[in-house]
Design an enzyme around this catalytic site. Sequence first.
Site, short mmCIF file in Angstrom:
data_model
loop_
_atom_site.label_atom_id
_atom_site.label_comp_id
_atom_site.label_asym_id
_atom_site.label_seq_id
_atom_site.Cartn_x
_atom_site.Cartn_y
_atom_site.Cartn_z
N ARG A 1 0.87 -1.18 0.00
CA ARG A 1 0.00 0.00 0.00
C ARG A 1 0.90 1.22 0.00
O ARG A 1 2.13 1.09 0.08
CB ARG A 1 -0.93 -0.02 1.22
N ASN B 1 -4.88 7.89 4.43
CA ASN B 1 -4.61 7.14 5.66
C ASN B 1 -3.16 7.35 6.05
O ASN B 1 -2.26 7.11 5.25
CB ASN B 1 -4.83 5.64 5.39
N GLU B 2 -2.97 7.83 7.24
CA GLU B 2 -1.62 7.98 7.79
C GLU B 2 -0.61 8.51 6.75
O GLU B 2 0.35 7.82 6.39
CB GLU B 2 -1.13 6.65 8.37
N GLU C 1 -7.86 5.11 15.48
CA GLU C 1 -7.48 3.69 15.47
C GLU C 1 -6.73 3.36 16.74
O GLU C 1 -5.89 4.14 17.21
CB GLU C 1 -6.52 3.38 14.31
N GLU D 1 -2.22 -7.98 6.83
CA GLU D 1 -2.47 -7.76 8.26
C GLU D 1 -3.45 -8.78 8.82
O GLU D 1 -4.27 -8.46 9.68
CB GLU D 1 -2.92 -6.32 8.49
N HIS E 1 -3.38 -8.93 12.50
CA HIS E 1 -3.71 -7.75 13.29
C HIS E 1 -5.04 -8.03 13.99
O HIS E 1 -6.00 -8.43 13.36
CB HIS E 1 -3.85 -6.53 12.38
C1 GLA Z 1 -2.31 1.79 10.85
C2 GLA Z 1 -3.15 1.85 9.60
C3 GLA Z 1 -4.09 0.71 9.46
C4 GLA Z 1 -3.46 -0.58 9.92
C5 GLA Z 1 -2.98 -0.41 11.32
C6 GLA Z 1 -2.46 -1.67 11.95
O1 GLA Z 1 -2.78 2.53 11.90
O2 GLA Z 1 -3.84 3.05 9.45
O3 GLA Z 1 -4.47 0.64 8.13
O4 GLA Z 1 -2.41 -0.88 9.07
O5 GLA Z 1 -1.97 0.56 11.34
O6 GLA Z 1 -1.18 -1.98 11.63
#
Ligand code: GLA
Length: 634
Positions: free
Chosen positions: A105, A143-144, A298, A345, A348
């Site tokens: 990603r 995202n991030e 998150e 993940e 996760h």
């Molecule tokens: C980040 C991302 C999520 C996921 C989490 C967990 O916070 O935003 O998409 O990858 O980490 O690793």
Amino acid sequence: MRLWYGGDYNPEQWPEEVWAEDVALMRRAGVNLVTVGVFSWSRLEPSEGRYTFGWLDRVLDLLADGGIRVDLAVPTASPPPWFSLAHPDALTVTRDGVRLTHGSRDTYCVSAPAYREASLRITRALGERYRDHPALAIWHVHNEYGTPCHCDHAAAAFRAWLRERYGDLDALNEAWTTAFWGQHYSDWAQITPPRATQYLPNPAQALDFRRFVSDEMLAHFTEQRDLLRELTPGVPVTTNYVLAGWASVDHWKWSREVDLVAVDDYPTGRGMAAAEQTAFAADLARSWAGGRPWLLMEQATGYVLGPRASPKEPGEIARHSLQHVARGSKGAMFFQWRASRGGAEQWHPGMLPHTGPDSRVFREVCALGEALERIPAPSDEPPVVEAEVAILWDEEAWWAVQGPGLPSTEIDYLAAVEQAHRVLWRQGVAACFAHPSHDLPAYRAVLVPSLYLISDEAARNLAAYVEGGGTLVASFFSGIADEHTRIRLGGYPGALREILGISVEEFRPLADPIELPEFGRATVWSEVVHLDGAEVVARYPGGGPAVTCHRHGGGTAWYVSTRLDDPGYARVLARAGLAGSGIPGVEVVRQRDRVFAVNHTEDEQPVPLHGTDLITGRPVGGKLGPGGYVVVPL
Ligand code: GLA
């Protein structure tokens, strides 16, 4: 208004029959907000300009029918494979010149015109399609943000950014000290991002590139935000910041642009260390939000970082969530709702684990949902009572310390700031974070942990703060460089010398720990400190000043010229009048109209609270059971 509760929901990973069960279980858990579509671009636009919104229509309708609102994502963090193949120039290039391939990603160049255009196209398509959908509550852009690229598009954009910053090449050459190693630039076209080079790169170039990357990503964000605001005025637009060891953006600057500050928090420690890190993350978010409500976007039901992934211990899911809500979060969100079966993940943890609903984690998730339902969401006024102590936080200073060629590789900015926060937290002293140029007079004390880089403006601000009566505690390697990473001459730390009443002649990084009488173990760093008005508080074994105190104007400035362990640093803070009366592991956070208390210990503990707990409706009589938490209205 209820607190938000839920997490990332990725229905496209599951057959449609699972969706109805998802919504039923979400309702059982008290979920009222889910983030949908963060990585759905390839499912929404399987080829250029061809949209397949049908599945998302059905998902949003199902959620709306179930009374669950949606934080709808713009999926630009993961461009589809067809896009990367059609636009290989929009793939990330590392500093080593490797062009990455799709398959993970975040593989894009934020400066690539094709990526910028495609981002706006998918944003417009989503905005136009769902602008009136009853489930839509928040827009979640990207995202991030955090992928730097070193390609030619990035180089061109970097040059444009530098032209804007410096105006002409003379100013840039001067700021970057290009006279060293013959780096003088005679044409803008000669300037590149800091790509792999033979030996140490130029630190000012490296720092400006970090600033540029943050600004360039912000430009990408604001393009989507402006389009969404136009299509859906009134729907807040946010993006989720990544925390911990990876500061990819200037959070102070970004927080002025987002409608809602949102953070992701994954503590790396366990047990009490996780509680300390959670408080740290939440205080950062609260500070970036300027005291207004913000959102924990998150977290996880387990520990995902570090060598061993495992579930959180019983009660921790709720306690960590409450720590965030206590500090003004509008809710508690997770990544992700249902743990994935496959994909990168797949291990996760989810709110709904692989085991299914008959599991401890899901029972705790349901209990947390019930608890959060009983706590009213904060109003838009600053909910949390302002802290008396501010810790300075500046990504630019951190980036500079991550730069090349410093006198020690062991200077760890994040660790220094975390220590300052942790030591206060353990004593029950509420803290917030401030930028070095923020208005500081309201704070009883300001802590300055290893703030290598300080601008002239910030230096004047800190001086005015102390002269006006404030207490400042600076630690080693603060105030050394200007905003171009150039050393301030005439004795370190140039920006703070006068207020600290000292002058440092030499740095002496430590290979082995030493002991300071009364203040204990010192590591990493030591200095040859000369007094220039300050008094000695502690001496090095050789007799030189190690910790000093200086009355300056109406205030006092303390200096710690080495890295002390937590007890030693706590002792300095106590001498500076910052000892708290809190019980270690018992967290009390005051909001304007209620108090949150969380007991992170395994014993019953006294708490200074009497009243009725909003969560259980039971009386609180000055005690909190092991691992317990209460919210008492004032
Ligand atoms: C980040 C991302 C999520 C996921 C989490 C967990 O916070 O935003 O998409 O990858 O980490 O690793």
